[in-house]
Design an enzyme around this catalytic site. Structure first.
Site, short mmCIF file in Angstrom:
data_model
loop_
_atom_site.label_atom_id
_atom_site.label_comp_id
_atom_site.label_asym_id
_atom_site.label_seq_id
_atom_site.Cartn_x
_atom_site.Cartn_y
_atom_site.Cartn_z
N ASP A 147 114.90 -5.64 -4.60
CA ASP A 147 115.77 -6.10 -3.52
C ASP A 147 115.97 -4.88 -2.62
OD1 ASP A 147 117.78 -7.62 -2.12
OD2 ASP A 147 119.26 -6.43 -3.19
N ASP A 163 121.57 -11.63 -6.88
CA ASP A 163 120.18 -11.74 -7.33
C ASP A 163 120.06 -12.32 -8.74
OD1 ASP A 163 118.90 -10.62 -5.03
OD2 ASP A 163 119.63 -8.66 -5.64
#
Length: 614
Positions: free
Chosen positions: A314, A511
C-alpha cells in the site's frame, strides 16, 4: 531439574561402583546395576506403560524401555544401565535448552504490567490493570511500566519503547500524546486518561499473539510429526525382523548377537532430535523477531515468508508517512510568509489533512476576526474575505472558473493555488513525504530474491507513479478502490510459482481484506490498530519498512537452521542404523546417534534466537 540431576548422580555413582570394583559375587554386582537402572529409569518405564494403555505405544519411552530391558535379558547389565543413564543425561540437557529458550522469549516479552496507579475519590489506589475502565485516570511514575493505552492529560516524560518496537532511543511525549501499554516511563510522572480496557490494550494483544504463535505449526513441523508417527513403528518392525530372521536363516548366527543388534537399532531410532529441535528453531525465530519489534503469529507464516516472490505495498502510511507536509511555497507579488498566512487563515475552519498541514506549517495563532464570508466551493476550493481582501484558494479548476490567469505547477503532489483580489498570488505544494528507508527497503528486497515489487494505491496516477519511480517499485496501480485492490491481488496471486508466496504490506487500517487474502499479510506500524492485529499474519510494530527485510532474513535463517537439523539428524541416524544392522557399532554409538545428535541439534536451534547481526 535438581531432582532429576540428583537421581542421575546417584545412579552414576552406583554404575561406576559396579564397573570399577567388580564384586566377585555376580548377584551383588548385578544388583548394583539393577538398583542404578531403577533409580534412573523408573520414570521412563512408568511413562512407557502408561502410554501403552493410552494407545501411544511407539514413542521414545517405549523404545528406551524395550532396548534396555532386552539388554538385561541377554546379560548386558552395564550397557543397559549406560543407555538409560546417558539417555536421561540427554533429556536433562534438552529440558535445560527448552527452558532457557522459553525464558529468553519471556524476558523479551516482559511487558506485562503488574499494577496500575488509579486516581479515584481524590486519592491514588494501586489496582490490577484489568480493573481499570475506559475514561479513568491513571498515574505512572518514573521507572514504572505504562499499564494501559491512553493519552497524556498532564505532564511530560521520555518513554522506553524497546520492549514493543525494538527501538533503543527513548521517545519524548507531552500532554495530548498517545502512549501505549508495555512502555516504561523514564523521567517524569504523567497522568494518562485510559482509552482501552486491559483486554483490548496493546500489551494484552502482543502477549496473546506471542503465547499463541506456537499453535500455528509450519509445514516442517507437521512433516516431522507425521514422520515420527510412521517412522517409529517401521523401525520397531525392522528391529523385530533383525532379531528373529537372521538367526533362522544364517548358519551359525547367534540369537543373542542379533538381539543385541536389534536393541541397539531401537536406541538409534528415537526421533528426539527432530521432534524437539525443529519446533525449538521456529520458537527461537519468532522470539528473535519479537525482540526487534516484529510479531509473527505462527511458525507457518515465518516459514512462508522465506519463500516470498512478490511483495505488494500500500502507499499511504506504508511507503509514505501518511502525513501531509508543505513542501514548497511559491509566492508572486507577496512574500512567502504572507502567502502562507493567507492560506492558513483561509483553511482555518477545515479539518482536512491538507488544511491541517498548512496550519501546521504556519504555526502561529490565527485571529478569526480577520476571516469573513467563508464559502466552500464543492470540488474546487474555498472563497473568503481575509484581512479585507477577497481570496480564492483551490485547484486549477477554481482558477479557470474564476478567470484567473496562473502558471500551472508541474511538481507532483497536491497544489493549492491562491488568488488575492482577482490576481494570481502563487501556489503551495503539499505532499505526503516518503519514508526515509522506503527506497532502501525495495533495493534490499530485490537483493534478497523478491522477483516483483508492486504498489497499489487509491491516489492519483501522477502521484502514485512519481512515488513508485522515486523508490524503485517495479509496477504501480493507481486510483484503486478497496475492492479493486482485492481484485488486483487475486490477479497477482496467479502469477507466482507453486511454492512462491505473495506478501502484502499495508497500514492495517483500511487494508484488512487484502491482508487476509495475501499468503502473508504484514501490517506496518500496526501497533494499537485493532484491524491490523486481527487481519495481519505479521505485525511490524514500528513505521519502518526496512523491518520487512529483517523479518525475511530471520525467516530464511530459521529455515536454514531447520533444514540443517533435519539433514544432520536423519543422515547420522541412517548411517548408525546401517552400521548397527551389520554389527559394526555398539550401543555406545547408538546412544550418541540419539542423545548426542539431539543435543547438537538443539544447540544449533538456539542460533535462531540471535538477531543481532541481521
Amino acid at each position: 531439574m535438581k531432582k532429576d540431576l540428583t537421581k542421575i548422580i546417584v545412579a552414576l555413582i552406583l554404575y561406576l561402583i559396579g564397573i570399577i570394583i567388580k564384586f566377585q559375587n555376580e548377584w551383588i554386582n548385578n544388583s548394583i546395576f539393577i538398583i542404578s537402572y531403577i533409580i534412573v529409569g523408573y520414570e521412563i518405564l512408568r511413562k512407557a506403560i502408561r502410554n501403552i494403555f493410552r494407545g501411544k505405544i511407539f514413542d521414545e519411552n517405549f523404545l528406551m524401555s524395550v532396548a534396555t530391558l532386552g539388554a538385561f535379558g541377554i546379560g548386558e547389565y552395564p550397557e543397559a544401565v549406560a543407555v538409560m543413564l546417558f539417555y536421561q543425561i540427554g533429556e536433562l540437557f534438552q529440558d535445560y535448552a527448552v527452558d532457557k529458550s522459553r525464558k529468553s522469549i519471556s524476558s523479551l516479552m516482559d511487558i506485562r504490567p503488574d499494577f496500575a496507579n488509579i486516581y479515584r475519590n481524590e486519592k491514588i489506589e494501586k489496582v490490577n490493570p484489568e480493573e481499570v475502565k475506559i475514561g479513568e485516570t491513571i498515574i505512572v511514575k518514573p521507572g514504572e511500566k505504562i499499564p494501559l493505552d491512553g493519552h497524556i492529560i498532564d505532564g511530560k516524560t521520555s518513554i522506553d519503547t524497546k520492549a514493543l518496537t525494538g527501538e533503543s532511543i527513548p521517545k519524548d511525549v507531552i500532554e495530548g500524546d498517545e502512549v501505549l501499554s508495555g512502555c516504561i516511563n523514564l523521567t517524569g510522572a504523567i497522568k494518562i486518561q485510559v482509552t482501552k480496557e486491559y483486554g483490548e490494550s496493546t500489551v494484552s494483544k502482543i502477549l496473546d499473539l506471542v503465547e499463541n504463535a506456537s499453535s500455528r505449526k509450519s509445514k516442517s513441523e507437521n512433516f516431522i510429526t507425521k514422520f515420527a508417527k510412521y517412522y517409529t513403528p517401521i523401525v520397531v518392525i525392522i528391529a523385530v525382523i533383525l532379531a528373529i530372521i537372521p538367526p533362522l536363516i544364517i548358519k551359525g548366527a547367534s540369537f543373542t548377537e542379533w538381539l543385541y543388534r536389534a536393541l541397539s537399532f531401537l536406541v538409534v531410532s528415537c526421533p528426539c532430535a527432530l521432534v524437539i529441535s525443529i519446533p525449538l528453531s521456529f520458537f527461537g525465530g519468532i522470539g528473535g523477531a519479537s525482540k526487534i519489534g516484529i510479531l509473527v503469529k505462527g511458525s507457518n507464516y515465518l516459514e512462508a515468508l522465506a519463500n516470498t516472490e512478490i511483495a505488494v505495498f500500500d502507499k499511504t502510511g506504508t511507503l509514505t508517512k501518511g502525513v501531509f507536509e508543505v513542501q514548497k511555497v511559491n509566492a508572486i507579488g507577496v512574500t512567502k510568509e504572507e502567502l502562507l498566512e493567507i492560506a492558513a487563515y483561509g483553511e482555518n475552519y477545515s479539518n482536512h489533512p491538507i488544511s491541517k498541514s498548512i496550519k501546521q506549517a504556519y504555526n502561529k495563532k490565527i485571529d478569526e476576526s480577520q476571516i469573513m464570508n467563508v464559502q466552500e466551493l464543492s470540488g474546487l476550493g474555498i472563497e473568503a474575505k481575509i484581512k479585507n481582501q477577497n481570496v480564492l484558494l483551490g485547484n486549477e479548476k477554481l482558477m479557470n472558473e474564476k478567470g484567473i490567469e496562473f502558471e500551472k505547477c508541474k511538481d507532483i503532489g497536491t497544489i493549492l493555488y491562491i488568488a488575492i483580489e482577482g490576481k494570481y498570488a502563487g501556489y503551495i505544494l503539499i505532499r505526503d513525504k516518503i519514508k526515509e528507508d522506503s527506497k532502501k527497503t525495495i533495493e534490499e528486497l530485490k537483493r534478497n530474491g523478491i522477483k516483483q515489487t508492486v504498489m497499489l494505491t487509491g491516489d492519483r496516477k501522477n502521484v502514485g507513479e512519481a512515488v513508485a519511480k522515486e523508490i524503485g517499485i517495479d509496477n504501480v496501480y493507481t486510483e484503486l478502490l478497496p475492492d479493486e485492490k482485492v481484485k488486483k491481488v487475486e490477479e497477482l496471486l496467479k502469477t507466482k510459482t507453486e511454492k512462491g508466496k505473495l506478501a502484502f504490506v499495508g497500514d492495517g487500517i483500511n487494508d484488512a481484506p487484502v491482508l487476509t487474502l495475501a499468503d502473508i499479510g504484514i501490517a506496518m506500524g500496526g501497533l494499537g490498530a485493532d484491524s491490523a492485529i486481527e487481519a495481519a499474519d505479521i505485525v511490524i510494530m514500528t513505521d519502518e519498512p526496512s523491518k520487512i527485510i529483517k523479518a525475511i532474513k530471520i525467516s530464511k535463517k530459521t529455515m536454514r537452521i531447520v533444514k540443517e537439523n533435519i539433514v544432520f539428524a536423519i543422515f547420522v541416524k541412517i548411517a548408525v542404523l546401517i552400521l548397527t544392522a551389520f554389527g559394526l557399532s555398539t550401543m555406545w554409538e547408538a546412544v550418541f546417534a540419539d542423545v548426542g545428535v539431539s543435543i547438537i541439534a538443539i544447540i544449533n536451534a538456539f542460533r535462531a534466537l540471535h538477531t543481532k547481526n541481521i
